[in-house]
Design a protein around this motif. Structure first.
Motif, PDB file in Angstrom:
ATOM      1  N   ARG A  71     -11.310  37.601  60.979  1.00  0.00           N
ATOM      2  CA  ARG A  71     -12.234  38.732  60.843  1.00  0.00           C
ATOM      3  C   ARG A  71     -11.512  40.062  60.660  1.00  0.00           C
ATOM      4  O   ARG A  71     -12.150  41.085  60.450  1.00  0.00           O
ATOM      5  CB  ARG A  71     -13.104  38.863  62.102  1.00  0.00           C
ATOM      6  CG  ARG A  71     -14.031  37.709  62.373  1.00  0.00           C
ATOM      7  CD  ARG A  71     -14.872  38.028  63.598  1.00  0.00           C
ATOM      8  NE  ARG A  71     -15.761  36.936  63.939  1.00  0.00           N
ATOM      9  CZ  ARG A  71     -16.974  37.091  64.421  1.00  0.00           C
ATOM     10  NH1 ARG A  71     -17.448  38.309  64.621  1.00  0.00           N
ATOM     11  NH2 ARG A  71     -17.724  36.050  64.726  1.00  0.00           N
ATOM     12  N   THR A  72     -10.183  40.026  60.793  1.00  0.00           N
ATOM     13  CA  THR A  72      -9.407  41.263  60.760  1.00  0.00           C
ATOM     14  C   THR A  72      -8.835  41.488  59.369  1.00  0.00           C
ATOM     15  O   THR A  72      -7.947  40.745  58.928  1.00  0.00           O
ATOM     16  CB  THR A  72      -8.255  41.208  61.790  1.00  0.00           C
ATOM     17  OG1 THR A  72      -8.766  40.829  63.059  1.00  0.00           O
ATOM     18  CG2 THR A  72      -7.583  42.569  61.902  1.00  0.00           C
ATOM     19  N   PRO A  73      -9.313  42.504  58.645  1.00  0.00           N
ATOM     20  CA  PRO A  73      -8.772  42.773  57.306  1.00  0.00           C
ATOM     21  C   PRO A  73      -7.270  43.063  57.369  1.00  0.00           C
ATOM     22  O   PRO A  73      -6.771  43.582  58.377  1.00  0.00           O
ATOM     23  CB  PRO A  73      -9.557  44.019  56.858  1.00  0.00           C
ATOM     24  CG  PRO A  73     -10.802  44.013  57.684  1.00  0.00           C
ATOM     25  CD  PRO A  73     -10.401  43.431  59.007  1.00  0.00           C
ATOM     26  N   SER A  74      -6.569  42.732  56.299  1.00  0.00           N
ATOM     27  CA  SER A  74      -5.116  42.940  56.272  1.00  0.00           C
ATOM     28  C   SER A  74      -4.743  44.417  56.353  1.00  0.00           C
ATOM     29  O   SER A  74      -3.611  44.758  56.709  1.00  0.00           O
ATOM     30  CB  SER A  74      -4.531  42.325  54.995  1.00  0.00           C
ATOM     31  OG  SER A  74      -5.124  42.904  53.840  1.00  0.00           O
ATOM     32  N   GLU A  75      -5.716  45.311  56.041  1.00  0.00           N
ATOM     33  CA  GLU A  75      -5.430  46.751  56.094  1.00  0.00           C
ATOM     34  C   GLU A  75      -5.421  47.293  57.521  1.00  0.00           C
ATOM     35  O   GLU A  75      -5.019  48.431  57.763  1.00  0.00           O
ATOM     36  CB  GLU A  75      -6.470  47.543  55.283  1.00  0.00           C
ATOM     37  CG  GLU A  75      -6.512  47.223  53.797  1.00  0.00           C
ATOM     38  CD  GLU A  75      -7.441  46.077  53.478  1.00  0.00           C
ATOM     39  OE1 GLU A  75      -7.650  45.792  52.289  1.00  0.00           O
ATOM     40  OE2 GLU A  75      -7.959  45.444  54.427  1.00  0.00           O
ATOM     41  N   ILE A  76      -5.870  46.489  58.477  1.00  0.00           N
ATOM     42  CA  ILE A  76      -5.904  46.926  59.875  1.00  0.00           C
ATOM     43  C   ILE A  76      -4.680  46.385  60.600  1.00  0.00           C
ATOM     44  O   ILE A  76      -4.415  45.179  60.593  1.00  0.00           O
ATOM     45  CB  ILE A  76      -7.186  46.451  60.582  1.00  0.00           C
ATOM     46  CG1 ILE A  76      -8.419  47.102  59.941  1.00  0.00           C
ATOM     47  CG2 ILE A  76      -7.136  46.780  62.075  1.00  0.00           C
ATOM     48  CD1 ILE A  76      -9.742  46.648  60.548  1.00  0.00           C
ATOM     49  N   ILE A  77      -3.926  47.272  61.209  1.00  0.00           N
ATOM     50  CA  ILE A  77      -2.722  46.890  61.961  1.00  0.00           C
ATOM     51  C   ILE A  77      -3.033  46.951  63.448  1.00  0.00           C
ATOM     52  O   ILE A  77      -3.551  47.953  63.956  1.00  0.00           O
ATOM     53  CB  ILE A  77      -1.545  47.829  61.635  1.00  0.00           C
ATOM     54  CG1 ILE A  77      -1.225  47.780  60.133  1.00  0.00           C
ATOM     55  CG2 ILE A  77      -0.308  47.442  62.452  1.00  0.00           C
ATOM     56  CD1 ILE A  77      -0.187  48.789  59.698  1.00  0.00           C
TER      57      ILE A  77
END
Length: 199
Positions: A71-77
């Motif tokens: 559920r975590t987009p790759s743009e979110i660190i």
């Protein structure tokens, strides 16, 4: 088996060698992703037992991050700053549900690129857990309503409704405290204090 051999021969015949290699690589990656999901779900479910037991909160948070990976987009660190915290007796499954709701709220509040920060540390006879993000934040006029049952800032059909009110009851059950505010730089800040429990 003969069926698998026939299938492989069919693929080799119908696709050039480079395309065949790419297909195998894609299959391998998919199998690895499925394996990782299975491992994370297994860890999450073991932490999700409703029993009162000795718990490593860092491991509970990390297993929750694993379950939320899809559920975590790759743009979110996600930035982790796990301190050396003591084991504590808790209803680990309830705490994991709370971690899931908090982190999922952060993920959904971020549009495009963004960050989530997690800090754990020992604070005298307690454990402090701090979750923050640089998402949309929470309107000041509704901060006092966040622990009301069924209250949600999300669009209809997207919100968990009971998420934060349940978090509040879980913290109370563990004789801890939870505070929600906004970061000065933008985004939400959740500070949790849980007393260390020994048998």
């Amino acid at each position: 088996s003969k069926k698998i051999s026939d299938l492989m021969e069919s693929i080799k015949r119908d696709y050039p060698f480079e395309e065949f290699k790419e297909i195998i690589q894609d299959i391998t990656k998919s199998i690895q992703r499925i394996h990782n999901i299975f491992v994370n779900l297994k860890k999450f479910s073991s932490f999700n037992a409703a029993e009162y037991k000795e718990t490593n909160l860092n491991e509970g948070i990390e297993s929750t991050i694993g379950v939320l990976k899809s559920r975590t987009p790759s743009e979110i660190i996600i930035h982790r700053d796990y301190g050396e915290i003591p084991m504590t007796y808790s209803y680990s499954g309830h705490l994991n549900d709370m971690f899931f709701n908090i982190l999922n709220n952060s993920i959904e509040s971020i549009v495009g690129e963004g960050n989530i920060w997690i800090t754990t540390r020992k604070a005298e006879d307690s454990i402090e857990l701090i979750f923050s993000d640089d998402g949309k934040g929470i309107p000041e006029d509704i901060l006092n309503n966040l622990f009301d049952p069924f209250f949600s800032t999300k669009d209809p059909g997207k919100g968990y409704g009971l998420g934060l009110s349940v978090a509040f009851s879980i913290i109370n059950k563990h004789e801890g405290s939870i505070k929600i505010s906004n970061r000065e730089e933008g985004g939400a800040l959740i500070e949790i204090l849980l007393p260390v429990k020994k048998m």
